[in-house]
Design an enzyme around this catalytic site. Structure first.
Site, PDB file in Angstrom:
ATOM      1  N   HIS A 136       0.796  -1.240   0.000  1.00  0.00           N
ATOM      2  CA  HIS A 136       0.000   0.000   0.000  1.00  0.00           C
ATOM      3  C   HIS A 136       0.826   1.287   0.000  1.00  0.00           C
ATOM      4  O   HIS A 136       0.534   2.225   0.746  1.00  0.00           O
ATOM      5  CB  HIS A 136      -0.971  -0.014   1.181  1.00  0.00           C
ATOM      6  CG  HIS A 136      -2.055  -1.058   1.081  1.00  0.00           C
ATOM      7  ND1 HIS A 136      -2.479  -1.583  -0.120  1.00  0.00           N
ATOM      8  CD2 HIS A 136      -2.803  -1.678   2.047  1.00  0.00           C
ATOM      9  CE1 HIS A 136      -3.440  -2.467   0.105  1.00  0.00           C
ATOM     10  NE2 HIS A 136      -3.648  -2.550   1.401  1.00  0.00           N
ATOM     11  N   HIS A 210      -9.753   2.041   0.346  1.00  0.00           N
ATOM     12  CA  HIS A 210      -9.692   0.942   1.314  1.00  0.00           C
ATOM     13  C   HIS A 210     -10.783   1.005   2.383  1.00  0.00           C
ATOM     14  O   HIS A 210     -10.541   0.686   3.550  1.00  0.00           O
ATOM     15  CB  HIS A 210      -8.304   0.920   1.953  1.00  0.00           C
ATOM     16  CG  HIS A 210      -7.830  -0.430   2.365  1.00  0.00           C
ATOM     17  ND1 HIS A 210      -8.441  -1.172   3.352  1.00  0.00           N
ATOM     18  CD2 HIS A 210      -6.806  -1.183   1.924  1.00  0.00           C
ATOM     19  CE1 HIS A 210      -7.795  -2.307   3.504  1.00  0.00           C
ATOM     20  NE2 HIS A 210      -6.798  -2.349   2.643  1.00  0.00           N
ATOM     21  N   GLU A 348     -11.460  -3.721  -3.044  1.00  0.00           N
ATOM     22  CA  GLU A 348     -10.556  -2.693  -3.568  1.00  0.00           C
ATOM     23  C   GLU A 348     -10.346  -2.913  -5.064  1.00  0.00           C
ATOM     24  O   GLU A 348      -9.702  -3.879  -5.466  1.00  0.00           O
ATOM     25  CB  GLU A 348      -9.209  -2.781  -2.832  1.00  0.00           C
ATOM     26  CG  GLU A 348      -9.329  -2.733  -1.329  1.00  0.00           C
ATOM     27  CD  GLU A 348      -8.184  -3.455  -0.614  1.00  0.00           C
ATOM     28  OE1 GLU A 348      -7.016  -3.063  -0.786  1.00  0.00           O
ATOM     29  OE2 GLU A 348      -8.455  -4.433   0.107  1.00  0.00           O
TER      30      GLU A 348
HETATM   31  C1  GLA Z   1      -5.180  -5.174   1.969  1.00  0.00           C
HETATM   32  C2  GLA Z   1      -4.265  -6.322   1.958  1.00  0.00           C
HETATM   33  C3  GLA Z   1      -4.427  -7.079   3.219  1.00  0.00           C
HETATM   34  C4  GLA Z   1      -4.203  -6.198   4.406  1.00  0.00           C
HETATM   35  C5  GLA Z   1      -5.113  -5.047   4.365  1.00  0.00           C
HETATM   36  C6  GLA Z   1      -4.833  -4.091   5.474  1.00  0.00           C
HETATM   37  O1  GLA Z   1      -6.471  -5.529   1.733  1.00  0.00           O
HETATM   38  O2  GLA Z   1      -4.429  -7.145   0.856  1.00  0.00           O
HETATM   39  O3  GLA Z   1      -3.536  -8.141   3.245  1.00  0.00           O
HETATM   40  O4  GLA Z   1      -2.898  -5.730   4.377  1.00  0.00           O
HETATM   41  O5  GLA Z   1      -5.013  -4.392   3.140  1.00  0.00           O
HETATM   42  O6  GLA Z   1      -4.704  -4.685   6.719  1.00  0.00           O
END
Ligand code: GLA
Length: 383
Positions: A136, A210, A348
């Protein structure tokens, strides 16, 4: 006499101005509204909180810190409103510990294997903030910066236009990247997100949002009863550290098959290696018909007790369905209730994880002169 005329003329002018102002103010006429207040301060910058309300009283709050959607109130089938997104009441919560609740994710959403990629012959090293991988956007991604904001009132919608300049070399990524994200709440009860970005050096971009959803209301328990449909015949399997293997495999006969509406909890605990790796769902689905450049139906979620129904459309080729497996009860949310394991889910829209190292996946490279564009729409109703 002259004096009376003077007053009369002034009165007429004032009246005309008033009429012009009220007739231009479509927002209040149709019950739409956008309000701004101060949310706090971070990095010496003031952080604002905007409240957008549409003509059916759907209310969405957005902070300029991370472009976070801090609250979204939707009616259930009986017209009762609940906040359906996980988060905190104050800025400090988001600054202290935020598993990306509600935030804009960038410059690269999802994982980059070994936190490295090569672009035009040059290798770039990024922060290893998820085991050996980059997740991210790194240590201080787009979710942790203050965005500039401009409210826009349209004919039948209200928008907040967010802008952030990610400097050349920030978090290890090349190129000054101008990122713009427009959140639009329409009177048709949709939440539309338009992403755009330009660069002055070749770089990689993968922006997403997110928000953690719980359509029964945040803090109301787990999401295993929600019925999910994903418009995808295949997905991208991962290894133990959740990095895509590079394969694209069929969902047929696996717990990854959401082609017809299926309760999230139905197969989440089944003995399937992909689910064991992630402690639930945390995978990217390869959306059907996604190479036509159009906005396509990607997924829908129905919550039977409230009757709330959400449809997602996107121009993106993939969608990460994450069932909140890292939530562990250590966070106390907006209503004073703790967020336990799988108390929220994320959908997402994105390009596939680790695309910079997987040339067979759709490209995430952005070059000077090009414009990155992506649109996702969340459509809300009840049934
Ligand atoms: C995304 C990732 C997950 C996790 C979340 C945040 O969805 O794919 O593995 O890291 O973000 O916790």
């Amino acid at each position: 006499m002259e004096c009376i005329m003077n007053y009369f003329t002034k009165f007429i002018i004032m009246l005309t101005i008033l009429i012009v102002i009220t007739s231009c103010d479509n927002s209040s006429k149709k019950g739409m509204n956008i309000k701004k207040e101060t949310f706090g301060k971070v990095d010496g910058k003031t952080v604002d909180l905007y409240t957008l309300t549409n003509s059916s009283n759907i209310e969405m709050k957005v902070t300029t810190y991370g472009g976070i959607v801090t609250s979204l109130k939707l009616p259930d089938k009986n017209g009762n409103f609940d906040d359906v997104v996980l988060g905190y009441n104050d800025l400090n919560g988001y600054i202290q510990k935020n598993p990306y609740f509600g935030a804009i994710i960038g410059r690269y959403g999802n994982r980059i294997g070994n936190a490295k990629f090569t672009l035009e012959g040059q290798e770039y090293s990024l922060a290893q903030n998820d085991g050996a991988n980059n997740l991210h956007g790194g240590v201080k991604g787009f979710d942790k910066v203050v965005w500039d904001a401009e409210p826009i009132i349209g004919q039948d919608s209200i928008s907040l236009k967010l802008h952030y300049l990610s400097k050349d070399g920030e978090e290890g990524f090349p190129g000054n990247l101008h990122a713009t994200v427009i959140y639009t709440l329409t009177n048709k009860n949709t939440f539309r997100i338009d992403y755009q970005a330009t660069t002055d050096k070749p770089t990689i971009v993968n922006l997403t949002q997110h928000t953690y959803w719980n359509l029964a209301g945040e803090g109301s328990g787990n999401i295993l009863n929600h019925e999910l449909m994903i418009n995808a015949d295949s997905f991208t399997p991962v290894n133990k550290s959740l990095i895509t293997t590079g394969e694209i495999i069929s969902v047929e006969g696996t717990p990854m098959d959401f082609r017809s509406s299926t309760k999230i909890g139905d197969s989440i605990n089944s003995d399937y290696k992909q689910l064991k790796y992630a402690g639930g769902y945390d995978h990217n689905w390869v959306l059907n018909n996604s190479d036509d450049g159009k906005i396509n139906f990607a997924a829908s979620v129905y919550e039977p007790t409230s009757g709330r129904f959400m449809e997602i459309l996107t121009t993106e080729p993939g969608i990460q369905f994450y069932s909140g497996n890292f939530l562990d009860g250590s966070i106390v949310g907006k209503n004073g209730k703790t967020y336990e394991f799988q108390n929220g889910f994320c959908l997402e829209t994105q390009h596939y994880p680790d695309s910079p190292n997987k040339p067979q996946f759709p490209t995430v490279t952005l070059k000077p002169g090009e414009t990155y564009k992506s649109t996702t729409i969340y459509k809300f109703s009840t049934k």
